[in-house]
Design an enzyme around this catalytic site. Structure first.
Site, short mmCIF file in Angstrom:
data_model
loop_
_atom_site.label_atom_id
_atom_site.label_comp_id
_atom_site.label_asym_id
_atom_site.label_seq_id
_atom_site.Cartn_x
_atom_site.Cartn_y
_atom_site.Cartn_z
CB SER A 191 -0.93 -0.04 1.26
OG SER A 191 -1.91 0.89 0.94
CG ASP A 462 -7.37 -3.51 -3.65
OD1 ASP A 462 -7.83 -2.51 -3.50
OD2 ASP A 462 -6.01 -3.37 -3.23
CG HIS A 506 3.56 2.13 -22.93
ND1 HIS A 506 4.30 1.61 -21.72
CD2 HIS A 506 3.61 3.46 -22.70
CE1 HIS A 506 4.37 2.71 -21.03
NE2 HIS A 506 4.05 3.73 -21.47
#
Length: 634
Positions: A191, A462, A506
């Protein structure tokens, strides 16, 4: 923990005593004695214990604060003396100094990051890195091979160095580990810890001559594991700025907001545009040691031609009551844009992209409704925009480290946008949330369940950090990528899918054309097929892995261990550990199969009762010969 002694013995020999020779693998040269690697852990936001460094008498409470008493986190004192506790937590919102009556400092060592509030009940609830450390111990890692580098997560990056010399000490930690162990280190950051490590790499450029910079990194850092890295910031930081973050503690949102907004680090993970950068030129007075940074902030054309600054939607939408043309907003351009289309007497809605949050436009626009805007703008400019080392609110490039692994969870419901309105109350309760926009598995919807237009990603985040912020590291992969999808649990290889040499453009996401079983959680591996000589890059996506708990995921710890074991082994023939099969590595991975009335995985496990076992599964243990199975992962 019940570790198999035969495995532990072999791994101790490999990790601590074996002398490995140079090993060449496809795409790069891995040379050196990697049997002496160290692990350096950089924890995330609010993941380090803070201890008191003062005497503080707490009226009407039997509990006072004395030097070395736990502050973050001691729930007992929080419940019995919240005002005292706040004095030890709060910082001056402008100069980041301690409260006059109490100061706190980060604890040191592994104990500072394993459990924040040790105790029979509170310990498991506040566990962060404890399971990680247990894995290392179980596999025979020596105590001096795992090093924690806690920091005061309340401070801005420049204050970490100014007050605590944190980055000087971090540099010394790497150099000490090399001298002590004889090999480079592996960095594990979670994190906010990833932002800390990024800042360290930029700070290091000012401490080491340019021609020696890459040499220092190659000698001291073997690999960097970026776990749950908010590479474009985190949306929840915005919500915490307006409402606070209680961290599940028994405090009001108003109290949590007062505390959160006193930390300069509250802005460190603000969302920002993927198309805007700051060019820094450095000038250093070697005699006086003074640094000067000159920042030129510029955005690509995409920022103005595409919506939402590379995010799924506008992050903040604020409904402002009509009070006349001169009352709102403070920014002239916004007033011309929004008030020209506003019906008389009706409220207007202002929307802000990630760029308009990170450059301060949002806080300027709400000055009439937000008394904390002045402080936010001051800290934003002083601690971030004018930082002499780095403006952290700019996109990442791949770190110049030999081996980079970017790991994060996907497909959890994650907040990506908010609708706020003034509540009519005073600070800190002066805002209400009228709606929230979520992303989930490729769709956007509101709190009421209605679908919302925008630019959703191929997956969702998440639970804390949106997918577009986590997956930015896919840009670090090479022009061709090997993709493998395998179950997170132990498997025999029957559900493994592989797609080799996938073309990668990319800045374009890589979406595998693979199937999923609805009852299985997978790991999807993206690994360089072609990469720069001496460099490896991999991205691992873990289904349903929660941001805060991912460092405790058994599947992640197993994969990290196998990849490190693969790297140090002299017989490794590939760049990355094979994904073809995953068998049990520990006694805990063996269990009783009631359908077949035997231990599962008979190839690896056997029934072996030991005194004290209370159920059949506890008596299923690895076979003595199972250490040979590790050779299958080369």
């Amino acid at each position: 923990m019940r570790a198999n002694l035969h495995i532990a013995t072999i791994l101790v020999v490999l990790l601590m005593h074996g002398k490995l020779h140079n090993t060449s693998v496809d795409g790069g040269e891995l040379s050196g004695d990697y049997s002496k690697l160290s692990g350096i852990i950089i924890p995330g936001f609010a993941s380090t214990q803070l201890r008191a460094w003062s005497f503080l008498d707490c009226p009407y409470s039997p509990l006072d604060f004395n030097p070395l008493d736990l502050v973050w986190l001691d729930t007992t004192k929080l419940l019995s003396a919240v005002n005292c506790w706040l004095k030890c937590m709060l910082l001056d919102p402008y100069n980041q100094t301690d409260h006059p009556e109490c100061k706190s400092r980060p604890d040191s060592g592994l104990s500072a990051i394993t459990e924040l509030d040790p105790g029979y009940i509170t310990g498991p609830l506040s566990s962060v890195w404890k399971d990680w450390v247990k894995w290392c111990i179980e596999f025979g890692i020596e105590p001096n091979a795992i090093i924690a580098v806690p920091y005061d997560w309340r401070l801005s990056p420049s204050m970490l160095e100014e007050r605590d010399l944190y980055f000087h000490r971090l540099k010394l930690t790497f150099e000490t580990a090399l001298k002590l162990r004889g090999g480079p280190s592996i960095v594990f950051a979670h994190s906010l810890g990833n932002h800390v490590f990024r800042y360290f790499l930029e700070w290091l450029k000012l401490e080491i001559a340019p021609k020696h910079y890459n040499q220092w990194l190659d000698e001291h850092i073997h690999a960097y594991f970026a776990v749950g890295a908010p590479l474009l910031g985190a949306i929840e930081t915005v919500k915490a700025t307006f409402f606070g973050n209680t961290f599940g503690l028994p405090v009001s949102e108003g109290t949590a907001r007062l505390m959160f907004n006193s930390f300069a680090s509250s802005l460190w993970m603000m969302p920002f545009s993927k198309y805007c950068r700051a060019d820094n030129s450095y000038c250093r007075h070697f005699a006086g040691g003074v640094r000067k940074g000159h920042h030129t902030y510029h955005c690509e054309e995409k920022e103005f031609h595409l919506n939402y600054s590379g995010w799924p939607t506008n992050i903040v939408n604020i409904e402002i009551p009509f009070r006349g043309f001169d009352a709102y907003p403070s920014v002239t351009e916004l007033a011309q844009t929004n008030l020209s289309s506003m019906e008389c007497g009706l409220p207007t809605q202002l929307s802000f992209s990630a760029r308009e949050i990170s450059d301060g436009t949002l806080f300027k626009a709400i000055e009439d409704y937000e008394s904390d805007s002045k402080r936010l703008l001051y800290q934003l400019k002083k601690s971030y925009h004018d930082d002499p080392v780095l403006n952290p609110l700019t996109p990442w490039d791949r770190p110049p480290i030999k081996n980079v692994f970017c790991i994060y969870g996907i497909d959890s419901r994650t907040e990506v946008g908010y609708y706020f309105a003034p509540s009519g109350k005073s600070y800190p309760d002066n805002w209400i949330t009228t709606d929230i926009i979520y992303e989930l598995e490729g769709s956007l919807y509101s709190r009421s369940g209605n679908l919302v237009e925008g630019n959703p990603g191929a997956a969702s985040g998440d639970d804390t950090v949106p997918y577009n912020s986590l997956s930015l590291c896919k840009n670090w992969l090479g022009p061709k990528v090997n993709i493998t999808r395998a179950p997170q649990s132990e498997h025999d290889g029957s559900d493994v899918q592989v797609d080799l040499n996938v073309e990668h453009q990319h800045e374009d996401d890589i979406v595998p054309n693979m199937t999923r079983s609805p009852r299985v959680k997978y790991i999807t591996y993206y690994e360089d097929s072609e990469s720069i000589l001496g460099r490896r890059t991999a991205v691992w996506e873990l289904d349903k892995a929660n941001h805060r708990n991912i460092v405790r995921s058994p599947a992640l710890m197993r994969e990290l261990w196998l990849q490190m074991w693969h790297d140090i082994h002299p017989s490794a023939k590939s760049k990355f550990v094979t994904k073809a099969k995953r068998g049990p590595l520990r006694d805990e991975d063996c269990y009783w199969d009631y359908g077949k009335a035997r231990c599962s995985w008979p190839e690896y496990c056997e029934y072996r009762y030991l005194f004290g076992d209370v159920h059949l599964g506890q008596s299923c243990r690895l076979k003595n010969s199972s250490a040979d199975a590790l050779l299958n992962y080369l």
